[in-house]
Design a protein around this motif. Structure first.
Motif, PDB file in Angstrom:
ATOM      1  N   TYR A 187       0.999  -1.062  -0.002  1.00 13.27           N
ATOM      2  CA  TYR A 187      -0.065   0.010  -0.100  1.00 13.27           C
ATOM      3  C   TYR A 187       0.759   1.345   0.026  1.00 13.27           C
ATOM      4  CZ  TYR A 187      -2.796   3.803   1.858  1.00 13.27           C
ATOM      5  OH  TYR A 187      -3.423   4.763   2.265  1.00 13.27           O
ATOM      6  N   LEU A 188       0.522   2.186  -1.085  1.00 11.60           N
ATOM      7  CA  LEU A 188       1.451   3.429  -0.993  1.00 11.60           C
ATOM      8  C   LEU A 188       0.221   4.521  -0.640  1.00 11.60           C
ATOM      9  CD1 LEU A 188       3.886   2.855  -3.894  1.00 11.60           C
ATOM     10  CD2 LEU A 188       4.307   2.615  -1.271  1.00 11.60           C
TER      11      LEU A 188
ATOM     12  N   LYS B  72      -0.296   8.686  -0.145  1.00  8.10           N
ATOM     13  CA  LYS B  72       0.095  10.041  -0.896  1.00  8.10           C
ATOM     14  C   LYS B  72       1.436  10.538  -0.322  1.00  8.10           C
ATOM     15  CE  LYS B  72      -3.997  12.005  -2.564  1.00  8.10           C
ATOM     16  NZ  LYS B  72      -5.258  12.993  -2.044  1.00  8.10           N
TER      17      LYS B  72
ATOM     18  N   PHE C 203       4.511   8.791  -2.055  1.00  8.41           N
ATOM     19  CA  PHE C 203       4.697   9.297  -3.575  1.00  8.41           C
ATOM     20  C   PHE C 203       5.389  10.802  -3.356  1.00  8.41           C
ATOM     21  CE2 PHE C 203       2.375   7.050  -6.631  1.00  8.41           C
ATOM     22  CZ  PHE C 203       1.705   6.108  -6.227  1.00  8.41           C
TER      23      PHE C 203
ATOM     24  N   SER D  11       3.662   4.617 -10.424  1.00  6.36           N
ATOM     25  CA  SER D  11       3.378   3.431  -9.714  1.00  6.36           C
ATOM     26  C   SER D  11       2.937   2.359 -10.615  1.00  6.36           C
ATOM     27  CB  SER D  11       2.553   3.638  -8.588  1.00  6.36           C
ATOM     28  OG  SER D  11       1.296   3.977  -9.098  1.00  6.36           O
TER      29      SER D  11
ATOM     30  N   ARG E 212      -2.949   2.245  -3.982  1.00  4.31           N
ATOM     31  CA  ARG E 212      -2.508   3.415  -3.900  1.00  4.31           C
ATOM     32  C   ARG E 212      -3.645   4.215  -3.452  1.00  4.31           C
ATOM     33  NH1 ARG E 212      -3.914   7.124  -7.589  1.00  4.31           N
ATOM     34  NH2 ARG E 212      -4.505   6.120  -9.550  1.00  4.31           N
TER      35      ARG E 212
END
Lengths: 330, 330
Positions: A232-233, A235, A238, A248, A268
């Motif tokens: 899981y990314l 904000k 980034f 991504s 994301r």
């Protein structure tokens, strides 16, 4: 070309020949196959003297802009925009009507409508529908249609078809890569020579992307005997990497390639409040199109996605439960 | 097939048909193309009733073991080992005699010797030499030779040829990927169907590899307006990542794919004292075969390597000076 397809194309050719003005539509978040199909088609229709316009839902991704063409009218559509009424509208690479986004009404406003696609879907939303999930890319269908329609395909269109095939087969790697894919590519290379510059466009990684991958690797989690990998990314990730959303894009595929993994899940944070964008990839066990469909998403057996509104932890729990069931059933 | 090659193959076929026993050699550190060529050849020679043995310089890499075959005698050669005298020895994918390593004498001991290769080299060390740098892989040559020799190529051999072509074209991505590559691949897929499991073998990343890439990215340095990227990994880095030597194999290619980069240099500490192993990759400007040759290494224009004895800093200085000169000359 299969005999069935051959028969079908004669109908498509007839419908296209009758039309004087033709509007072309891709799905929103248009990828290499969607834009490749749309512009290859537009370029050849223009050569035939048709009045043609490609309608997009949003600006093209920077790395895909080379697929557009100075000679082709291209419009990023806004609701309420005035346009002429077209004789024929063609939607490429769009399984469902809803994939046309805000352009759905415009698509339907043409006298006759056509759909050309290779996704699993029951939504035959065109007056004429040319759909075969055995086409590795919609560009395979476009190659065959154009061969019927114009005979010798122009170099300009061939580059776009190559790109669509290249991207939708993961660079000739995915299980959809068949004899036909290589035969069409051989024909294109015999005309155009070395096209490795196109593969470089899609292999190219920004520094932001590389840093983002490092963060994803440091955060990844494994489930179900390491057959599922989850990352899981947010904000902030980034921002930390100096990466943009596009960076991504290949991440789910990258994670799927880890030894022993069947299914990768990359989530994301979206632009809107509470929005989560999920990309799923699998090697051979899990049908991720099915999983994505249960979250109102879509795609292919080995590559699919969905958008979820809510918090990550509850989505993760639901998703892992579904994946666990599927893995136990097999 | 080119007419020249066609003529050549008739001679090769004649020489092979005359021999009753044939030994086959790859270069040391044998890769997918070397082993694919060797075993495809051995499998078909055995079908023709020849007595055949593949001689290797070292054990095969784990992920390449599937290219060997239970039916084919395979020997990891040791100096002094007793072997019979063969009627014919064939070296595949080996530009120079020295690439045969400790097997050179054994190769020469056959009544007749043959070289089949696609590297740039002036060392025509066989009695018969079939060399063309236009072959994307030595497996392209093997496909054409076997087509002349046996007609219909067996499935077992075809898988090996596919693998050699796949690996030496970087999965149909590198600039050597031509019409012929796709035509041969189309024929193989028409026989064998989906071969994506092979691409997965080469895409697969161990966890050690992923962690090693993270270390390399955190250590990379850029030179000459970021057109050159340099990364050095010491033995400690491998230990920290839990990685083995094989895990670093794709690293130079990975680094070459960074936006704006033309040439990537990846150096790792070798097994011996003071030994450094360099891998160089380029996109379109630098001829890395030339650079590697100046360090007594070898390879192709876009992918080459060398071994250096000394300390990293002095090697790095020399190498960057050479790269700087080349970049200024262009």
């Amino acid at each position: 070309m299969t005999e069935a397809a051959m028969n079908s194309w004669s109908k498509a050719v007839e419908v296209i020949n009758k039309a004087r003005s033709i509007s072309i539509f891709t799905h929103y978040d248009a990828d290499g196959d969607a834009l490749g199909s749309a512009f290859a088609l537009a370029i050849e229709l223009k050569r035939l003297g048709k009045e043609t316009c490609v309608f997009l839902d949003e600006e093209m991704q920077k790395k895909l802009v080379f697929l557009s063409s100075k000679g082709i009218d291209t419009v990023v559509y806004e609701v309420g925009m005035e346009t002429r009424r077209f004789d024929l509208s063609i939607a490429v690479d769009s399984g469902d009507m809803k994939r046309l986004g805000k352009r759905a009404e415009l698509f339907k406003s043409a006298a006759v409508t056509m759909k050309i696609d290779h996704h699993i879907s029951k939504d035959d939303f065109g007056d004429y529908n040319f759909v075969d999930t055995k086409w590795a890319a919609t560009c395979v269908a476009i190659w065959e249609l154009l061969t019927e329609l114009v005979g010798e395909i122009s170099d300009e269109a061939a580059i776009r078809i190559y790109t669509g095939i290249y991207t939708d087969t993961g660079g000739f790697k995915h299980s959809n890569t068949d004899e036909r894919v290589h035969l069409i590519t051989a024909k294109i290379l015999s005309k155009l020579g070395d096209l490795s510059y196109i593969s470089r466009i899609f292999q190219e990684k920004s520094k932001g992307m590389i840093k983002l991958y490092n963060i994803a690797v440091s955060k990844m989690e494994f489930f179900f005997n390491e057959r599922v990998v989850y990352a899981y990314l947010a904000k902030e990730d980034f921002e930390k990497a100096g990466a943009i959303m596009e960076d991504s894009e290949g991440l789910a595929t990258y994670l799927r390639e880890i030894e022993g993994v069947d299914t990768s899940v990359f989530i994301r944070q979206g632009d809107k409040e509470d929005e989560l964008k999920a990309s799923l990839r699998s090697n051979e066990i899990v049908d991720v199109a099915e999983i994505a469909a249960s979250f109102n998403g879509g795609g292919h057996k080995r590559a699919a996605g969905f958008t979820y509104y809510g918090d990550e932890q509850s989505m993760k729990k639901m998703l892992l439960e579904r994946l666990g069931r599927t893995l136990n059933d097999t």
